[in-house]
Write a protein that holds these residues in place. Structure first.
Motif, short mmCIF file in Angstrom:
data_model
loop_
_atom_site.label_atom_id
_atom_site.label_comp_id
_atom_site.label_asym_id
_atom_site.label_seq_id
_atom_site.Cartn_x
_atom_site.Cartn_y
_atom_site.Cartn_z
N HIS A 19 40.31 19.67 25.51
CA HIS A 19 39.50 18.68 24.80
C HIS A 19 38.01 19.00 24.89
O HIS A 19 37.28 18.92 23.90
CB HIS A 19 39.76 17.27 25.35
CG HIS A 19 41.05 16.68 24.88
ND1 HIS A 19 41.62 15.57 25.48
CD2 HIS A 19 41.87 17.01 23.85
CE1 HIS A 19 42.74 15.26 24.84
NE2 HIS A 19 42.91 16.12 23.85
N ILE A 20 37.56 19.38 26.09
CA ILE A 20 36.15 19.72 26.26
C ILE A 20 35.79 20.94 25.42
O ILE A 20 34.78 20.96 24.70
CB ILE A 20 35.82 19.98 27.74
CG1 ILE A 20 35.90 18.67 28.52
CG2 ILE A 20 34.45 20.61 27.90
CD1 ILE A 20 34.86 17.65 28.11
N GLN A 25 33.10 23.34 20.71
CA GLN A 25 33.11 24.55 19.90
C GLN A 25 33.63 24.36 18.48
O GLN A 25 33.35 25.18 17.61
CB GLN A 25 33.97 25.62 20.60
CG GLN A 25 33.44 26.04 21.95
CD GLN A 25 34.35 27.05 22.64
OE1 GLN A 25 35.34 27.53 22.07
NE2 GLN A 25 34.02 27.40 23.88
N GLU A 26 34.38 23.30 18.22
CA GLU A 26 35.02 23.16 16.90
C GLU A 26 34.39 22.01 16.10
O GLU A 26 33.67 21.17 16.64
CB GLU A 26 36.52 22.91 17.07
CG GLU A 26 37.26 23.94 17.91
CD GLU A 26 37.36 25.30 17.24
OE1 GLU A 26 37.01 25.41 16.04
OE2 GLU A 26 37.79 26.25 17.91
N GLU A 27 34.70 21.99 14.81
CA GLU A 27 34.24 20.92 13.94
C GLU A 27 35.21 19.74 14.05
O GLU A 27 36.30 19.78 13.49
CB GLU A 27 34.16 21.41 12.49
CG GLU A 27 33.08 22.45 12.24
CD GLU A 27 31.68 21.88 12.42
OE1 GLU A 27 31.50 20.68 12.13
OE2 GLU A 27 30.79 22.62 12.86
N VAL A 28 34.78 18.73 14.79
CA VAL A 28 35.66 17.58 15.03
C VAL A 28 35.03 16.27 14.56
O VAL A 28 35.52 15.19 14.87
CB VAL A 28 36.04 17.49 16.52
CG1 VAL A 28 36.88 18.68 16.93
CG2 VAL A 28 34.80 17.38 17.40
N GLN A 29 33.95 16.37 13.82
CA GLN A 29 33.29 15.19 13.28
C GLN A 29 34.16 14.56 12.18
O GLN A 29 34.87 15.26 11.46
CB GLN A 29 31.93 15.58 12.68
CG GLN A 29 31.07 14.43 12.22
CD GLN A 29 30.37 13.72 13.36
OE1 GLN A 29 30.34 14.21 14.49
NE2 GLN A 29 29.80 12.56 13.08
N SER A 30 34.11 13.24 12.08
CA SER A 30 34.77 12.57 10.96
C SER A 30 34.29 13.17 9.64
O SER A 30 33.12 13.53 9.51
CB SER A 30 34.47 11.07 10.97
OG SER A 30 35.06 10.44 12.08
N GLN A 167 45.59 9.27 17.91
CA GLN A 167 45.49 10.47 18.73
C GLN A 167 46.84 10.80 19.38
O GLN A 167 47.26 11.96 19.41
CB GLN A 167 44.43 10.31 19.82
CG GLN A 167 44.27 11.57 20.67
CD GLN A 167 43.34 11.37 21.86
OE1 GLN A 167 42.91 10.25 22.14
NE2 GLN A 167 43.02 12.44 22.54
N GLU A 168 47.52 9.77 19.88
CA GLU A 168 48.81 10.00 20.53
C GLU A 168 49.84 10.54 19.53
O GLU A 168 50.69 11.34 19.89
CB GLU A 168 49.31 8.70 21.16
CG GLU A 168 48.45 8.17 22.30
CD GLU A 168 48.56 8.98 23.58
OE1 GLU A 168 49.40 9.89 23.66
OE2 GLU A 168 47.78 8.71 24.51
N VAL A 169 49.75 10.11 18.27
CA VAL A 169 50.66 10.62 17.25
C VAL A 169 50.48 12.11 17.06
O VAL A 169 51.46 12.87 16.92
CB VAL A 169 50.46 9.88 15.91
CG1 VAL A 169 51.19 10.60 14.77
CG2 VAL A 169 50.94 8.44 16.01
N TRP A 231 39.47 12.08 16.74
CA TRP A 231 40.42 12.65 17.69
C TRP A 231 41.68 13.20 17.02
O TRP A 231 42.41 13.99 17.62
CB TRP A 231 40.74 11.65 18.79
CG TRP A 231 39.61 11.62 19.77
CD1 TRP A 231 38.54 10.79 19.76
CD2 TRP A 231 39.41 12.54 20.84
NE1 TRP A 231 37.68 11.12 20.78
CE2 TRP A 231 38.18 12.19 21.45
CE3 TRP A 231 40.13 13.63 21.34
CZ2 TRP A 231 37.66 12.89 22.55
CZ3 TRP A 231 39.62 14.32 22.44
CH2 TRP A 231 38.41 13.95 23.03
N SER A 232 41.91 12.84 15.77
CA SER A 232 42.98 13.53 15.03
C SER A 232 42.52 14.96 14.72
O SER A 232 43.33 15.90 14.73
CB SER A 232 43.35 12.79 13.75
OG SER A 232 42.22 12.55 12.93
N GLN A 233 41.21 15.13 14.46
CA GLN A 233 40.67 16.47 14.25
C GLN A 233 40.73 17.29 15.54
O GLN A 233 41.06 18.48 15.53
CB GLN A 233 39.22 16.38 13.77
CG GLN A 233 39.05 15.85 12.36
CD GLN A 233 39.55 16.83 11.31
OE1 GLN A 233 40.73 16.81 10.93
NE2 GLN A 233 38.67 17.68 10.85
N VAL A 234 40.42 16.66 16.66
CA VAL A 234 40.50 17.36 17.94
C VAL A 234 41.93 17.84 18.19
O VAL A 234 42.17 19.01 18.54
CB VAL A 234 40.05 16.45 19.10
CG1 VAL A 234 40.30 17.12 20.45
CG2 VAL A 234 38.56 16.10 18.96
#
Length: 354
Positions: A19-20, A25-30, A167-169, A231-234
């Motif tokens: 997660h960190i 490092q990745e694009e995880v913005q809405s 996120q859990e899904v 967090w779906s992007q993460v």
């Protein structure tokens, strides 16, 4: 063969590190959804009739004084790397007088040796600290005893239960049974010896849900709206199932913007302790959040890079400079509308919708 508990511990620890890395490092913005503060602007007061030096942002939370109505949002813990990050966050929070919320403490519950990654009282002896567990774990064997243990391990002033259904899904090892959680949350509120709050992780809490939570005895609510980290992007970057990895992109813009959540919840619940987080970057965002009804403004991933980098050669930290900038921006926004105190900021008529 590794027993189930040991396997779960390994998965939890591995997930923390991933997660960190992904958030840094990745694009995880809405995508396509903003936090909503851009829809508002302050009407400038050319003659504020106050002295900038007298602008006061001191506040309190859980009965403790804080230097600013600002919060380091729940982020991490559970590995050697994240222990260092938590220590730096705690040192900065203590130095600036902010509230600090810890990341999910499930790893420490599963393995006692990881509890030290959440031990930040040495770095932050006087500020409010909030322990954290996933609410869904109350359907997977956790109860009041585990909640109490999380609080004790962190020497925390409160516990927050986070809601992260989507996120859990998308998590490969996700726990998706959210049925009956209201009753279980109510039990924790009744039996735990410290205040219990509830937060989302980036999709927002609306007034209807907030009202139900308040009726259960929840002491504070962090709306954690959309517009920041998705967090779906993460989890898309962790997915082992190609179908779920592809489907995650459809939810990159999911959720209710943070500003809309704050306005909605405050309108329905005038007395609830309310935290605005999700996509905040500047002190102007904090000023808008408070003017819309928030008691605290929370910052998460926007502070992570500063906490993850080593100290500079002169001993100062990017993190503390960033936090100081946010405070300065908040005070300047208040000066710009002639609000000398947070109470005046909350009552202002100078925040208008574009």
């Amino acid at each position: 063969m590794m027993d189930r508990q040991a396997e779960e511990h390994v998965q939890t620890t591995k997930r923390k590190g991933e997660h960190i890395r992904i958030c840094l490092q990745e694009e995880v913005q809405s995508v396509g959804t903003e936090p909503g503060f851009e829809d508002y602007r302050f009407r400038h007061q050319a003659l504020p009739e106050i002295d900038f030096e007298e602008v006061d942002i001191a506040s309190s939370f859980l009965g403790k004084p804080i230097a600013a109505p600002l919060l380091i949002s729940s982020m991490t813990g559970g590995t050697a790397e994240t222990a260092v990050i938590n220590e730096r966050l705690a040192e900065a929070a203590q130095a600036r007088g902010w509230v600090m919320a810890l990341g999910s403490m499930r790893a420490a519950i599963e393995k006692e040796s990881l509890a030290s990654t959440f031990h930040v009282r040495k770095q932050a002896p006087t500020i409010p600290i909030i322990a954290n567990l996933g609410a869904v774990q109350l359907n997977y064997g956790y109860g009041v005893d585990e909640c109490r243990l999380a609080v004790e391990l962190a020497e925390a002033d409160a516990l927050v239960l986070h809601l992260n259904s989507l996120q859990e899904v998308f998590q490969p090892e996700g726990d998706t049974n959210f049925r009956g959680l209201l009753q279980r949350i109510a039990e924790v509120c009744r039996k735990l010896h410290v205040p219990v709050g509830v937060k989302e992780v980036g999709w927002g809490i609306d007034a209807e849900t907030a009202l139900r939570l308040q009726q259960l005895g929840v002491a504070f609510i962090d709306v954690a709206g959309a517009g920041g980290t998705s967090w779906s992007q993460v989890e898309k970057y962790r997915a082992r199932d190609p179908l779920r990895a592809e489907a995650a992109s459809a939810f990159a813009g999911w959720g209710t913007p943070t500003a809309a959540c704050v306005r909605d919840v405050r309108s329905a619940l005038p007395d609830v302790t309310l935290i605005a987080s999700g996509g905040l970057h500047t002190g102007v965002d904090a000023a808008k959040a408070v003017a819309l009804g928030a008691d605290l403004a929370g910052y998460g991933r926007s502070l992570l890079a500063g906490a993850a980098e080593p100290q500079s050669s002169d001993g100062s930290q990017t993190l503390q400079r960033q936090m100081e900038r946010i405070e300065f921006e908040l005070r300047t926004a208040m000066f710009g509308i002639g609000a000398a105190t947070l109470q005046e900021l909350r009552r202002t008529n100078r925040l208008i919708q574009r």
